[in-house]
Design a protein around this motif. Structure first.
Motif, PDB file in Angstrom:
ATOM      1  N   VAL A   1       0.819  -1.131  -0.113  1.00 18.21           N
ATOM      2  CA  VAL A   1       0.023   0.050   0.014  1.00 18.21           C
ATOM      3  C   VAL A   1       0.777   1.197   0.162  1.00 18.21           C
ATOM      4  O   VAL A   1       1.703   1.515   0.847  1.00 18.21           O
TER       5      VAL A   1
ATOM      6  N   VAL B   1      -1.962  -1.312  -3.796  1.00 19.83           N
ATOM      7  CA  VAL B   1      -2.939  -0.327  -3.599  1.00 19.83           C
ATOM      8  C   VAL B   1      -2.234   0.968  -3.440  1.00 19.83           C
ATOM      9  O   VAL B   1      -1.285   1.135  -2.777  1.00 19.83           O
TER      10      VAL B   1
ATOM     11  N   LEU C   1     -10.070  -1.216   2.165  1.00 15.83           N
ATOM     12  CA  LEU C   1      -8.738  -1.317   2.509  1.00 15.83           C
ATOM     13  C   LEU C   1      -8.489  -2.231   3.600  1.00 15.83           C
ATOM     14  O   LEU C   1      -7.484  -3.090   3.626  1.00 15.83           O
TER      15      LEU C   1
ATOM     16  N   TYR D   1      -6.026  -5.525   4.074  1.00 13.16           N
ATOM     17  CA  TYR D   1      -4.896  -5.819   4.755  1.00 13.16           C
ATOM     18  C   TYR D   1      -4.930  -6.953   5.470  1.00 13.16           C
ATOM     19  O   TYR D   1      -4.170  -7.855   5.845  1.00 13.16           O
TER      20      TYR D   1
ATOM     21  N   THR E   1       2.079   2.798   7.088  1.00  8.02           N
ATOM     22  CA  THR E   1       1.134   1.522   6.558  1.00  8.02           C
ATOM     23  C   THR E   1       1.758   0.362   7.320  1.00  8.02           C
ATOM     24  O   THR E   1       0.997  -0.824   7.406  1.00  8.02           O
TER      25      THR E   1
END
Length: 382
Positions: A206, A232, A260, A264, A281
């Motif tokens: 991400v 992402v 999201l 994850y 992140t």
């Protein structure tokens, strides 16, 4: 105490915007001054905030455009913000926030992620690194001018707050900061994430798709490994990276908070290849109970527990060099011990960095410094 909040821009969903949102939660009545704001591009919680933009709002429709226009339009735009009515200005960012109009006696606190990267670390940008001849000379001229302008603006804050020991030292050296620089780790909203009982087989990135984020390194490694990879994000390097990727790589963008969180929670592990100033992140991945495979430098040294002898008490596997081979070896090492990582331990670790702690710390810091500031002013008047 009349306080205003200042943020470089509100044009994407990244760490800086999360910090700004926490500033709002710490001081909910304070207006937020920024260059540009597009509600569809950033966190939906900002819709309830008092956000005041500049005339650049009429020109810059995306985060990339806003950044390209920073010099000189972004500077001029932020100078049009008149904050002389405020006693305290709490700003966050790296470049634009420092240019707003202030009273000489206003208390200014800057939560600075790092010295402005283009001015102080131009080699982290592909456009600069790949330039030659006349183009490089033009770049060097602009960088020199921006560094001088940025340095002068950086003398305005009374106090800097840094994210880590490393970023504190960068600020001290670049801006010649004399006052003590406190450290308050950036926030992660752990309540947004959950642990999946049956994570899937894909690895996850991400990130903004920009040169210094090193997503191209991950693509090359997973092209060779052939393992499923989900990326992402979007950014200046997006087209180049997508062309580079093989069919085992899937690209996503524009996900909601809930979507999201699901991405994850269901990944096998999170890949973090860059030398980041901090890196929220990896902590978001931890909040979903997922381990991290990271380049062992920068912010992850402050936020992750590296694998040593006990995977059940670790949150990350580090690799030493930013090379394809080093990342491949780290992924293979992770695969050999994957089942020994403990999602509950990893999630509990992430909670140590929860936004509730950040909000309390930043609020206490501002109130303490304002009380000292008022006392100093009263003594001066006497």
């Amino acid at each position: 105490m009349k306080i205003a909040l200042v943020q470089d821009g509100l044009m994407c969903r990244a760490g800086g915007e999360q910090v700004a949102l926490c500033f709002h939660k710490a001081f909910p009545d304070a207006p937020i001054y920024t260059q540009c704001y597009r509600p569809e591009l950033t966190f939906p919680e900002f819709k309830s905030c008092d956000i005041r933009t500049t005339w650049l709002q009429q020109i810059a429709k995306t985060d990339d455009t806003m950044k390209k226009l920073f010099f000189p339009l972004g500077i001029w735009a932020m100078q049009s913000h008149d904050l002389t009515e405020f006693d305290v200005v709490l700003m966050s960012g790296t470049h634009c926030a420092k240019y707003v109009k202030l009273r000489p006696d206003t208390l200014v606190i800057s939560y600075s992620f790092t010295p402005f990267r283009l001015a102080w670390d131009p080699m982290s940008y592909a456009q600069y690194q790949n330039s030659q001849g006349i183009r490089r000379q033009v770049f060097d001229y602009v960088v020199e001018k921006m560094r001088a302008i940025d340095f002068r603006a950086a003398q305005r804050p009374d106090y800097f707050v840094a994210m880590t020991e490393e970023t504190r030292e960068r600020l001290r050296v670049a801006y010649q900061v004399k006052n003590e620089i406190n450290i308050i780790n950036p926030p992660v909203n752990t309540a947004n994430f959950f642990v999946s009982n049956e994570p899937k087989s894909y690895y996850l990135v991400v990130s903004r798709l920009e040169y210094y984020k090193k997503v191209d390194l991950v693509i090359d490694a997973f092209n060779e490994l052939g393992y499923p990879l989900v990326v992402v994000g979007k950014g200046l390097q997006a087209d180049e990276i997508k062309v580079r990727a093989k069919s085992n790589v899937k690209f996503l963008s524009g996900l909601s908070t809930q979507e999201l969180a699901g991405v994850y929670a269901n990944c096998k592990a999170f890949i973090f290849p860059q030398h980041e100033d901090y890196g929220i992140t990896p902590l978001e991945a931890n909040a979903a109970g997922r381990p991290v495979i990271a380049y062992g430098a920068g912010g992850v040294l402050a936020t992750q527990i590296p694998l040593k002898n006990k995977p059940e008490k670790a949150t990350a596997v580090f690799f030493r060099g930013q090379t394809v081979n080093d990342l491949i070896e780290a992924v293979k090492e992770f695969e050999s011990i994957e089942e020994q990582f403990d999602p509950e331990f990893i999630q509990a670790h992430a909670r140590k960095f929860d936004e509730t702690k950040f909000i309390a710390q930043i609020r206490a810091f501002v109130l303490e410094k304002y009380a000292q500031h008022r006392k100093t002013k009263m003594v001066a008047i006497k």
